[in-house]
Design a protein around this motif. Structure first.
Motif, short mmCIF file in Angstrom:
data_model
loop_
_atom_site.label_atom_id
_atom_site.label_comp_id
_atom_site.label_asym_id
_atom_site.label_seq_id
_atom_site.Cartn_x
_atom_site.Cartn_y
_atom_site.Cartn_z
N VAL A 561 0.87 -1.18 0.00
CA VAL A 561 0.00 0.00 0.00
C VAL A 561 0.90 1.22 0.00
O VAL A 561 1.71 1.41 0.92
CB VAL A 561 -0.93 0.03 1.23
CG1 VAL A 561 -1.79 1.29 1.22
CG2 VAL A 561 -1.81 -1.21 1.27
N GLY A 562 0.80 2.06 -1.03
CA GLY A 562 1.64 3.24 -1.14
C GLY A 562 0.82 4.51 -1.17
O GLY A 562 -0.32 4.52 -1.67
N PHE A 563 1.38 5.60 -0.64
CA PHE A 563 0.68 6.88 -0.58
C PHE A 563 1.41 7.93 -1.41
O PHE A 563 2.65 7.94 -1.48
CB PHE A 563 0.58 7.36 0.87
CG PHE A 563 -0.14 6.41 1.79
CD1 PHE A 563 -1.48 6.12 1.59
CD2 PHE A 563 0.52 5.80 2.85
CE1 PHE A 563 -2.15 5.24 2.43
CE2 PHE A 563 -0.14 4.93 3.70
CZ PHE A 563 -1.48 4.64 3.48
N HIS A 564 0.65 8.85 -2.01
CA HIS A 564 1.18 10.00 -2.73
C HIS A 564 0.38 11.23 -2.35
O HIS A 564 -0.76 11.13 -1.87
CB HIS A 564 1.10 9.80 -4.25
CG HIS A 564 2.01 8.72 -4.76
ND1 HIS A 564 1.72 7.38 -4.60
CD2 HIS A 564 3.20 8.77 -5.42
CE1 HIS A 564 2.68 6.65 -5.14
NE2 HIS A 564 3.60 7.47 -5.64
N VAL A 565 0.96 12.39 -2.57
CA VAL A 565 0.26 13.66 -2.34
C VAL A 565 -0.43 14.06 -3.63
O VAL A 565 0.21 14.24 -4.67
CB VAL A 565 1.26 14.76 -1.90
CG1 VAL A 565 0.53 16.08 -1.69
CG2 VAL A 565 1.97 14.33 -0.63
N PRO A 571 5.66 11.10 -3.73
CA PRO A 571 5.44 10.00 -2.78
C PRO A 571 5.36 10.53 -1.34
O PRO A 571 6.02 11.50 -0.99
CB PRO A 571 6.66 9.10 -2.97
CG PRO A 571 7.23 9.48 -4.29
CD PRO A 571 6.92 10.93 -4.47
N ASN A 572 4.57 9.86 -0.52
CA ASN A 572 4.46 10.22 0.89
C ASN A 572 4.65 8.94 1.72
O ASN A 572 3.68 8.32 2.16
CB ASN A 572 3.11 10.86 1.19
CG ASN A 572 2.98 11.31 2.64
OD1 ASN A 572 3.88 11.11 3.44
ND2 ASN A 572 1.85 11.91 2.97
N PRO A 573 5.92 8.53 1.90
CA PRO A 573 6.16 7.25 2.60
C PRO A 573 5.71 7.25 4.05
O PRO A 573 5.49 6.19 4.63
CB PRO A 573 7.68 7.07 2.48
CG PRO A 573 8.22 8.44 2.24
CD PRO A 573 7.18 9.16 1.46
N GLY A 580 -6.95 19.39 4.50
CA GLY A 580 -6.92 20.07 3.21
C GLY A 580 -6.16 19.33 2.15
O GLY A 580 -6.26 19.65 0.96
N GLU A 581 -5.36 18.31 2.52
CA GLU A 581 -4.57 17.57 1.54
C GLU A 581 -5.38 16.43 0.93
O GLU A 581 -6.37 15.96 1.50
CB GLU A 581 -3.29 17.03 2.18
CG GLU A 581 -2.31 18.13 2.54
CD GLU A 581 -1.01 17.59 3.10
OE1 GLU A 581 0.00 18.32 3.01
OE2 GLU A 581 -1.00 16.46 3.62
N ASN A 582 -4.94 15.98 -0.23
CA ASN A 582 -5.64 14.97 -1.03
C ASN A 582 -4.79 13.70 -1.11
O ASN A 582 -3.88 13.61 -1.93
CB ASN A 582 -5.90 15.57 -2.42
CG ASN A 582 -6.32 14.54 -3.46
OD1 ASN A 582 -6.03 14.71 -4.63
ND2 ASN A 582 -7.01 13.49 -3.08
N PRO A 583 -5.05 12.72 -0.25
CA PRO A 583 -4.26 11.48 -0.30
C PRO A 583 -4.58 10.65 -1.55
O PRO A 583 -5.74 10.49 -1.92
CB PRO A 583 -4.68 10.73 0.97
CG PRO A 583 -5.35 11.76 1.84
CD PRO A 583 -5.97 12.73 0.89
N VAL A 584 -3.54 10.15 -2.16
CA VAL A 584 -3.67 9.21 -3.28
C VAL A 584 -3.12 7.87 -2.80
O VAL A 584 -2.06 7.81 -2.17
CB VAL A 584 -2.89 9.72 -4.51
CG1 VAL A 584 -2.85 8.65 -5.60
CG2 VAL A 584 -3.51 10.99 -5.04
N ILE A 585 -3.87 6.79 -3.11
CA ILE A 585 -3.49 5.46 -2.59
C ILE A 585 -3.35 4.49 -3.75
O ILE A 585 -4.26 4.35 -4.58
CB ILE A 585 -4.55 4.94 -1.59
CG1 ILE A 585 -4.77 5.95 -0.46
CG2 ILE A 585 -4.12 3.59 -1.01
CD1 ILE A 585 -5.89 5.58 0.49
N ASP A 586 -2.21 3.80 -3.80
CA ASP A 586 -1.96 2.73 -4.76
C ASP A 586 -1.78 1.42 -4.03
O ASP A 586 -1.17 1.37 -2.96
CB ASP A 586 -0.69 3.01 -5.57
CG ASP A 586 -0.85 4.16 -6.54
OD1 ASP A 586 -2.01 4.50 -6.86
OD2 ASP A 586 0.17 4.73 -6.97
#
Length: 717
Positions: A561-565, A571-573, A580-586
């Motif tokens: 499971v990886g996170f990005h901004v 990337p957001n390890p 207010g931020e928008n998490p992206v999940i792969d």
């Protein structure tokens, strides 16, 4: 600013956890280094306190850092704001706190004396911060010039930092790293040297550092442990300090905590209405009374009773008795003069200097006995030195002690040979003896011999504890059961014969919060003694713990499971996102996961579940369809950036302040679809978990694996 060194863990320019860019090192300590860093996300400057690598695997120090993190609950401008602990991918543990720009009082101390007016301003500011800390039961214990920073150089903006050895005031609370004195001797209250600490200790330390900064010089403690003990029992020299600062320091730094200012609130009250030269706390002197200063007394040899003062005559009675008393004092004075001159040495023995306080500290650790303090005669000194095998620093002195003091101390120490460790601390006629043994018979014999009390004229307690050579696992399991608030806590590979002195105790499982982890550590430490403790526990929260109890039991399969901004694509390890931020999940499928079905959900802190895959906009969750013919590891996006969602209709979200805390991304790989039809996009966590359990009852083995990752949402710094 401290210069960087090649051996420092971080160098200027390094990016920590893909978030914090190191700008400089601020200072180095015994267990940690502090760096100045800037958030790449918010641009905010932070101080990053990094535990040195040799301590990163030591649970004692990790728990100490965790306690420091919990001080973030103190909300006051004069107390540095803490964030929380993080761990880098290579295992370094660090704590985030506000960066305070400005000189520390230690730098001001090196520059020379500070003005009394500025120090009164610093005192008001720091006392108000201490009041907030003490209100939450937190005592700093290490207040010194290097732990106070003047933001922007302004005394009115003083900030207290570094609560690394802070201690709560609940009964039984201890400093994690050892239970003896922690702090800097120069500014510590006298009672801290014997392990006693409360809010009054911080009051003393604040007064001592005010005096040091007024003088432009740190306190002088002497060249030996004995001198340190003696000077700590004396009043600080405030001659030449202007009022009201002089009276304030005198009252804050009384060696007797009972006569000292009792709280930070009392310090603030004095600053609001100064009373220069007034009576110290506890004094009730009458301004109109006649005060007769007593004559300086010569040292009294051991064995000579102390003379009692004659009672004052009652009103209206003859003064003849008073005249007779005066004549008697004249005779005693003549005798004292002869004593000082050495005329009576043959009759009374040699005269030794008076020690106030009269102290002795003796201890055995690692098979070695050490002593420091006073002895009333050469015979007692030699006998004590023999017990210590010469490792004793003893000063001959007379003082306010019982005639049998030497014999009583020797009677206390002589039976202790069989103990592995012991410590005796004596001040005047009061003391305390503690010790441990692995021999039950020795513990019982000494317990019967002392009956809990020091012998003879000594007053105080004796505590001899039994410590098993091999601690059975069964002795620890009730502690685990009592603290289990997020599923079972278990001992990892407990030895059949029990834990030896060098065998670490490892606990695995989950807990519902940091407070539980600290309580668990303390309870285990009390039972396991000085054995190494390793708490390999995951800290969740009550909602996630409730969900965990309903989730199916299945092995992990390396599905990542990886996170990005979302705004930048970076990337957001750390998995940490702000409001207010928008998490992206792969989700990354390993190359050997080629069939079956994938179900991905977020279990949030509020007790809700959001289904990322499948959902109404993306119903096909077959692994083959997700791979779309690709071999090897394949990344599948399950939570999109806002821009991507606007184009494709995929699920996207922003962090708001209604569900801050830890959420859990759960990835289930199953051999068949888990449910008949789609679940709603969002539902209660308990409802979803119950549906999973209902599915499992008729489909044993359908769930092949369960992988997960924590996502943290927080308010903007």
């Amino acid at each position: 600013m401290t210069e960087s060194r090649p051996g420092d863990t971080f160098q200027p320019g390094d990016l920590v956890n893909n978030t914090y860019r190191i700008e400089a090192i601020l200072g180095r300590g015994g267990t940690s280094d502090v760096y100045k860093a800037r958030s790449e996300i918010s641009g905010r400057l932070v101080a990053l306190k990094m535990l040195k690598s040799e301590f990163s695997g030591n649970e004692d120090y990790l728990t100490l850092l965790t306690r420091e993190e919990e001080i973030r609950e103190i909300r006051h401008d004069a107390v540095v704001r803490y964030s929380e602990n993080h761990r880098t991918e290579d295992g370094h543990v660090y704590l985030l706190m506000d960066y305070v720009e400005g000189p520390g009082l230690d730098r001001k101390l090196k520059q020379g004396p500070m003005a009394a007016g500025d120090l009164l301003t610093v005192c008001r500011r720091v006392a108000s911060g201490l009041q907030a800390a003490h209100a939450r039961g937190i005592v700093h214990r290490d207040l010194s010039p290097d732990n106070i920073i003047l933001r922007g150089g302004d005394p009115a903006e003083a900030v207290i930092i570094d609560f690394g050895i802070a201690k709560d005031t609940n009964p039984g609370a201890q400093t994690i790293v050892g239970n003896e004195f922690a702090g800097k001797y120069a500014y510590a209250a006298p009672e801290q040297l014997s392990g006693k600490t409360d809010a009054r200790s911080d009051v003393y330390s604040l007064g001592a550092l005010l005096l040091a900064n007024f003088r432009g010089a740190a306190p002088k403690l002497g060249k030996s442990p004995m001198e340190v003990l003696q000077r700590k029992g004396e009043r600080l020299d405030t001659e030449g300090v202007p009022e009201p600062l002089k009276t304030l320091i005198d009252r804050m730094c009384d060696p007797d905590p009972e006569r000292r200012m009792q709280s930070a609130a009392e310090v603030l009250a004095f600053l609001d209405a100064p009373e220069p030269g007034g009576a110290a706390a506890g004094d009730t002197a009458d301004d109109e009374a006649t005060v007769i200063a007593p004559a300086v007394q010569a040292p009294r040899p051991q064995g000579v009773p102390e003379s009692k003062a004659a009672p004052a005559p009652e009103p209206g009675k003859s003064r003849g008795g008073l005249i007779a008393a005066v004549l008697a004092l004249i005779l005693v004075g003549g005798g004292a003069g002869g004593y000082v001159a050495g005329l009576f040495d043959g009759l009374l023995g040699p005269a030794y200097p008076v020690a106030e306080p009269y102290v002795l500290v003796a201890q055995k650790t690692g098979g070695t006995v050490e002593m420091v303090g006073n002895a009333p005669s050469e015979e007692v000194r030699d006998a004590l030195s023999e017990i210590a095998s010469g490792a004793a620093e003893l000063t001959l002195a007379s003082g306010a002690i019982a005639e049998s003091w030497g014999a009583d101390v020797l009677a206390t120490l002589q039976p202790l040979d069989a103990l592995e460790e012991w410590r005796l601390s004596v001040k005047g006629n009061r003391g305390k003896l503690s010790g441990t043994t692995t021999d039950r018979a020795v513990q019982e014999r000494l317990a019967e011999q002392f009956d809990g009390q020091l012998p003879g004229a000594l007053e105080g307690t004796v505590e001899i504890a039994f410590r098993e050579m091999f601690l059975p696992a069964e002795a620890l399991r009730p502690i685990l059961a009592a603290q289990a608030d997020c599923g079972a806590l278990t001992l990892a590979d407990p030895p059949a014969t029990g834990y030896g002195p060098e065998t670490p105790v490892t606990v695995t499982g989950r807990v519902a919060g940091t407070a539980t982890r600290v309580t668990l550590f303390d309870a285990l430490r009390a039972r396991a003694g000085d054995r190494k403790l390793v708490l390999d526990v995951e800290v969740l929260n009550p909602t996630l713990c409730l969900i965990e109890s309903h989730l199916p039991r299945a092995p992990a399969n390396g599905i990542g499971v990886g996170f990005h901004v979302g705004e930048t694509g970076a990337p957001n390890p750390s998995g940490r996102f702000f409001v207010g931020e928008n998490p992206v999940i792969d989700v990354t499928l390993p190359e050997d996961v080629t069939d079956g079905f994938l179900t991905v959900s977020i279990l949030d802190v509020s007790g809700n579940v959001f289904h990322l895959l499948p959902n109404i906009n993306r119903p096909d969750n077959a692994v083959a369809a997700l791979r779309d013919g690709a071999d090897g590891p394949v990344a599948v996006r399950v939570a999109f950036s806002l821009a991507e969602a606007a184009e494709s209709g995929g699920l996207a979200f922003k962090v708001d302040d209604s569900t801050l805390g830890k959420s859990k991304v759960v990835v289930l790989h199953s051999s068949a679809p888990l449910f008949d039809g789609l679940r709603p996009t969002s539902e209660s966590a308990v409802g979803y978990a119950e549906a999973l359990q209902a599915h499992a009852q008729g489909n044993d083995g359908a769930i092949l694996s369960l992988d997960s990752r924590i996502l943290v949402t927080a308010a903007k710094p």
